[in-house]
Design an enzyme around this catalytic site. Structure first.
Site, PDB file in Angstrom:
ATOM      1  N   LYS A 174      53.257  28.464  24.600  1.00 20.00           N
ATOM      2  CA  LYS A 174      53.852  27.122  24.719  1.00 20.00           C
ATOM      3  C   LYS A 174      53.346  26.444  25.996  1.00 20.00           C
ATOM      4  O   LYS A 174      53.782  26.773  27.096  1.00 20.00           O
ATOM      5  CB  LYS A 174      55.380  27.174  24.744  1.00 20.00           C
ATOM      6  N   GLU A 249      55.706  33.536  37.462  1.00 24.79           N
ATOM      7  CA  GLU A 249      54.882  32.940  38.527  1.00 24.79           C
ATOM      8  C   GLU A 249      55.517  31.596  38.853  1.00 24.79           C
ATOM      9  O   GLU A 249      55.378  30.640  38.091  1.00 24.79           O
ATOM     10  CB  GLU A 249      53.444  32.722  38.046  1.00 24.79           C
ATOM     11  N   CYS A 283      50.237  25.301  42.973  1.00 22.48           N
ATOM     12  CA  CYS A 283      51.344  26.174  43.406  1.00 22.48           C
ATOM     13  C   CYS A 283      51.071  26.780  44.769  1.00 22.48           C
ATOM     14  O   CYS A 283      51.987  27.032  45.537  1.00 22.48           O
ATOM     15  CB  CYS A 283      51.604  27.254  42.373  1.00 22.48           C
ATOM     16  N   GLU A 384      59.392  22.699  47.741  1.00 17.55           N
ATOM     17  CA  GLU A 384      58.072  22.307  47.267  1.00 17.55           C
ATOM     18  C   GLU A 384      58.135  20.852  46.769  1.00 17.55           C
ATOM     19  O   GLU A 384      59.058  20.499  46.041  1.00 17.55           O
ATOM     20  CB  GLU A 384      57.773  23.251  46.092  1.00 17.55           C
TER      21      GLU A 384
HETATM   22  P1  NDP Z   1      58.472  23.638  34.705  1.00 17.17           P
HETATM   23  O1  NDP Z   1      59.246  24.824  35.122  1.00 17.17           O
HETATM   24  O2  NDP Z   1      59.183  22.352  34.558  1.00 17.17           O
HETATM   25  O3  NDP Z   1      57.784  23.896  33.284  1.00 17.17           O
HETATM   26  C1  NDP Z   1      56.923  24.973  33.052  1.00 17.17           C
HETATM   27  C2  NDP Z   1      56.892  25.267  31.573  1.00 17.17           C
HETATM   28  O4  NDP Z   1      58.183  25.710  31.173  1.00 17.17           O
HETATM   29  C3  NDP Z   1      56.576  24.049  30.715  1.00 17.17           C
HETATM   30  O5  NDP Z   1      55.826  24.467  29.591  1.00 17.17           O
HETATM   31  C4  NDP Z   1      57.951  23.595  30.285  1.00 17.17           C
HETATM   32  O6  NDP Z   1      57.935  22.854  29.102  1.00 17.17           O
HETATM   33  C5  NDP Z   1      58.626  24.926  30.085  1.00 17.17           C
HETATM   34  N1  NDP Z   1      60.077  24.883  30.102  1.00 17.17           N
HETATM   35  C6  NDP Z   1      60.898  23.997  30.725  1.00 17.17           C
HETATM   36  N2  NDP Z   1      62.194  24.326  30.489  1.00 17.17           N
HETATM   37  C7  NDP Z   1      62.194  25.430  29.702  1.00 17.17           C
HETATM   38  C8  NDP Z   1      63.208  26.242  29.119  1.00 17.17           C
HETATM   39  N3  NDP Z   1      64.508  25.979  29.292  1.00 17.17           N
HETATM   40  N4  NDP Z   1      62.831  27.289  28.367  1.00 17.17           N
HETATM   41  C9  NDP Z   1      61.540  27.584  28.170  1.00 17.17           C
HETATM   42  N5  NDP Z   1      60.520  26.849  28.690  1.00 17.17           N
HETATM   43  C10 NDP Z   1      60.849  25.790  29.458  1.00 17.17           C
HETATM   44  O7  NDP Z   1      57.264  23.544  35.709  1.00 17.17           O
HETATM   45  P2  NDP Z   1      56.132  22.449  35.754  1.00 17.17           P
HETATM   46  O8  NDP Z   1      55.429  22.370  34.435  1.00 17.17           O
HETATM   47  O9  NDP Z   1      56.729  21.222  36.311  1.00 17.17           O
HETATM   48  O10 NDP Z   1      55.092  23.114  36.777  1.00 17.17           O
HETATM   49  C11 NDP Z   1      55.227  22.975  38.130  1.00 17.17           C
HETATM   50  C12 NDP Z   1      55.782  24.245  38.751  1.00 17.17           C
HETATM   51  O11 NDP Z   1      54.980  25.360  38.380  1.00 17.17           O
HETATM   52  C13 NDP Z   1      55.742  24.204  40.254  1.00 17.17           C
HETATM   53  O12 NDP Z   1      56.959  24.685  40.789  1.00 17.17           O
HETATM   54  C14 NDP Z   1      54.606  25.156  40.607  1.00 17.17           C
HETATM   55  O13 NDP Z   1      54.724  25.726  41.873  1.00 17.17           O
HETATM   56  C15 NDP Z   1      54.687  26.155  39.512  1.00 17.17           C
HETATM   57  N6  NDP Z   1      53.407  26.837  39.344  1.00 17.17           N
HETATM   58  C16 NDP Z   1      53.292  28.120  39.796  1.00 17.17           C
HETATM   59  C17 NDP Z   1      52.085  28.781  39.721  1.00 17.17           C
HETATM   60  C18 NDP Z   1      51.931  30.181  40.221  1.00 17.17           C
HETATM   61  O14 NDP Z   1      50.876  30.775  40.028  1.00 17.17           O
HETATM   62  N7  NDP Z   1      52.941  30.759  40.848  1.00 17.17           N
HETATM   63  C19 NDP Z   1      50.898  28.119  39.163  1.00 17.17           C
HETATM   64  C20 NDP Z   1      51.151  26.784  38.710  1.00 17.17           C
HETATM   65  C21 NDP Z   1      52.371  26.173  38.808  1.00 17.17           C
HETATM   66  P3  NDP Z   1      57.812  21.243  29.105  1.00 17.17           P
HETATM   67  O15 NDP Z   1      57.071  20.842  30.330  1.00 17.17           O
HETATM   68  O16 NDP Z   1      57.067  20.975  27.873  1.00 17.17           O
HETATM   69  O17 NDP Z   1      59.215  20.736  29.071  1.00 17.17           O
END
Ligand code: NDP
Length: 496
Positions: A174, A249, A283, A384
């Protein structure tokens, strides 16, 4: 509209015909229209993955056979690199050249795991008994939900899909609803490479809608998630009931420490890149600058000068150096973050607002921002922004630099600059983050583990551990000279 859900080896529309437009963050034009899955589509995908796993259609392949499949997918990705990069650039608004680097990294990820798959995983254990053979074997973990973010859409998915395939898991991918196109392209290549039906499935739609079953259905054995801390916490709670394996992550607020004895010019240049690359939507962005007091003015003045010159622009702008934020709501969040920092006493040196250039009027462009005079209790230091916002703190002693570098609930990455080799080694060892760069900031390789200490996550992706996440470990003890255990008496007393 093309069918964009991939379930049980077939491309499908959503069961209710639902669809969702994807908008370019550069100019808001619609770049794609994709299916938006219903709960029933999600359940179908879980059923397909579970059925394929339990049937043995893929688990019966050897590691070498699955590695060959992953290697073939790498070849196909390389063939289609430019096409996929264009899709990713459309979805994220990032420059095409950057998207091409990202897809090259995706190829490298698939190649790394293909190479890892052919290594010997199992081992014999010497149990000190001549008549016993004892073996540790590795088996595919089961069915995994693989959930990715929007900042490096295909790369973050690749870190999960490639090891899941090598391990022999079945899975449901997803991607973020904001950036689905490259994941769709990957699934076409997974199909073209000859992956058995039902092993790889793709669900599209907002996490709040399609996520619930993906993280709580008892038929899912594992959730591998990259995204924000709050979503990670939601996933942990949902996983409790069925004790799923989790690979998380999450976010980072990554310290970047510059000592006065460093190559200061190189440190400044890297500090600019660390904070403002991809407009801070990284990130591991080095957005928390921690600089020795004696060089503060030199470092900060130069960073501000450089930040003022950063050229923002869209996918096709060859002169641009970085692009827009992903969405209007993200831009509003970064704006509030800066306002809060100022209200708490930080000094805004540059930026802090949306770009006012006419060519950026339709996009989510935020100016590179520097907040000086920050202190450790401030929201902008601890949280962040995931935008182009650098906070600056000063230190006087090595111990103080370490304390500041560790004063965070996160622990994803950090960097330090010093020409004193012994001091650099001491500080690198004392910092509690999953990756530490010494006299550098940002590079990673698929061969090295990636992941966070503390609230930056659980587990590691990439490296060798990135494959282990998708494997179960079984100990098989074989007694080649069976005999009675002799623990309990087998005399006949008391039987009559
Ligand atoms: P989100 O947590 O908002 O979303 C990440 C994914 O989770 C998306 O596909 C989102 O879907 C999905 N999601 C949201 N809510 C749910 C739920 N209740 N159940 C299952 N899936 C869900 O993060 P962002 O996309 O905004 O990404 C930014 C964040 O990711 C930052 O905090 C960043 O630091 C972190 N990150 C960490 C990395 C690492 O290596 N540690 C690398 C890259 C990013 P949808 O968006 O379609 O709603």
């Amino acid at each position: 509209m093309a069918a964009t859900l991939y379930i049980d080896g077939a491309w499908k529309q959503a069961s209710d015909g639902g669809a969702h437009d994807v908008h370019s963050p550069h100019d808001q034009r619609v770049v794609a229209t994709v299916s938006q899955a219903t709960e029933s589509d999600v359940l179908d995908a879980i059923t397909a993955a579970r059925t394929s796993f339990d049937s043995g259609v893929f688990t019966s392949w050897s590691f070498a056979e699955r590695s060959a499949l992953v290697s073939k997918i790498a070849d196909l990705l390389e063939r289609d690199l430019k096409v996929i990069a264009k899709k990713e650039s459309d979805d994220t608004g990032k420059r095409i050249i950057e998207a091409e680097y990202d897809i090259a990294d995706v190829v490298a990820t698939f190649r790394h795991f293909a190479a890892l798959g052919v290594k010997e995983h199992d081992r014999k254990v010497d149990v000190g008994l001549a008549h016993v053979s004892s073996r540790i074997v590795h088996e595919p973990l089961g069915v995994a939900s693989l959930i990715g973010p929007w900042n490096y859409p295909l790369l973050q998915i690749a870190w999960k899909v490639a090891p899941a395939l090598v391990a022999g898991c079945s899975f449901i991918v997803k991607p973020s609803e904001l950036t689905p196109q490259s994941a769709i392209a990957l699934m076409h290549l997974i199909e073209e490479a000859g992956t058995p039906k039902g092993v790889a499935n793709l669900i599209l739609g907002p996490g709040s809608v399609v996520g619930t079953s993906l993280i709580s259905d008892p038929r899912i054995d594992m959730v591998s998630f990259t995204g924000g801390l709050n979503t990670g916490q939601t996933i942990m709670k949902a996983a409790v009931a069925t004790v799923k394996r989790l690979a998380l992550e999450l976010g980072g607020k990554n310290p970047h420490i510059i000592f006065a004895d460093a190559d200061v010019d190189a440190a400044i240049d890297n500090a600019v890149t660390a904070a403002f690359l991809h407009s801070g939507q990284v990130c591991s962005a080095g957005t928390r600058l921690i600089v020795e007091r004696s060089i503060h003015d030199r470092v900060v003045n130069e960073i501000v000068r450089r930040a003022a010159n950063i050229r923002l622009g869209g996918p096709e702008d060859l002169a641009a150096e970085t692009g827009p934020l992903i969405s209007k709501s993200h831009l509003e969040g970064v704006t509030r973050y800066v306002e809060k920092g100022i209200a708490e006493g930080a000094t805004l040196l540059i930026g802090g607002k949306r770009s006012e250039m006419p060519e950026h009027a339709d996009g989510w462009y935020f100016l590179p921002t520097v907040l000086d005079n920050c202190t450790t209790k401030m929201f902008c230091v601890q949280e962040e922004s995931f935008g182009p916002v650098m906070t600056v703190e000063v230190f006087d002693t090595e111990a103080e630099a370490i304390a500041l570098g560790n004063d965070t609930v996160f622990g994803l990455s950090g960097g330090l600059w010093s020409n004193d080799v012994a001091k650099a080694a001491r500080v690198a060892s004392a910092l509690r983050h999953g990756t530490i760069w010494v006299n550098d900031f940002g590079p990673y390789r698929p061969q090295a583990e990636w992941g966070g200490y503390k609230q930056s996550g659980i587990g590691r992706e990439l490296g060798e551990h990135g494959l282990s996440e998708y494997l179960e470990i079984k100990h098989i003890w074989t007694n080649n000279a069976p005999s009675k255990s002799g623990w309990f008496s087998d005399d006949k007393r008391g039987e009559d």
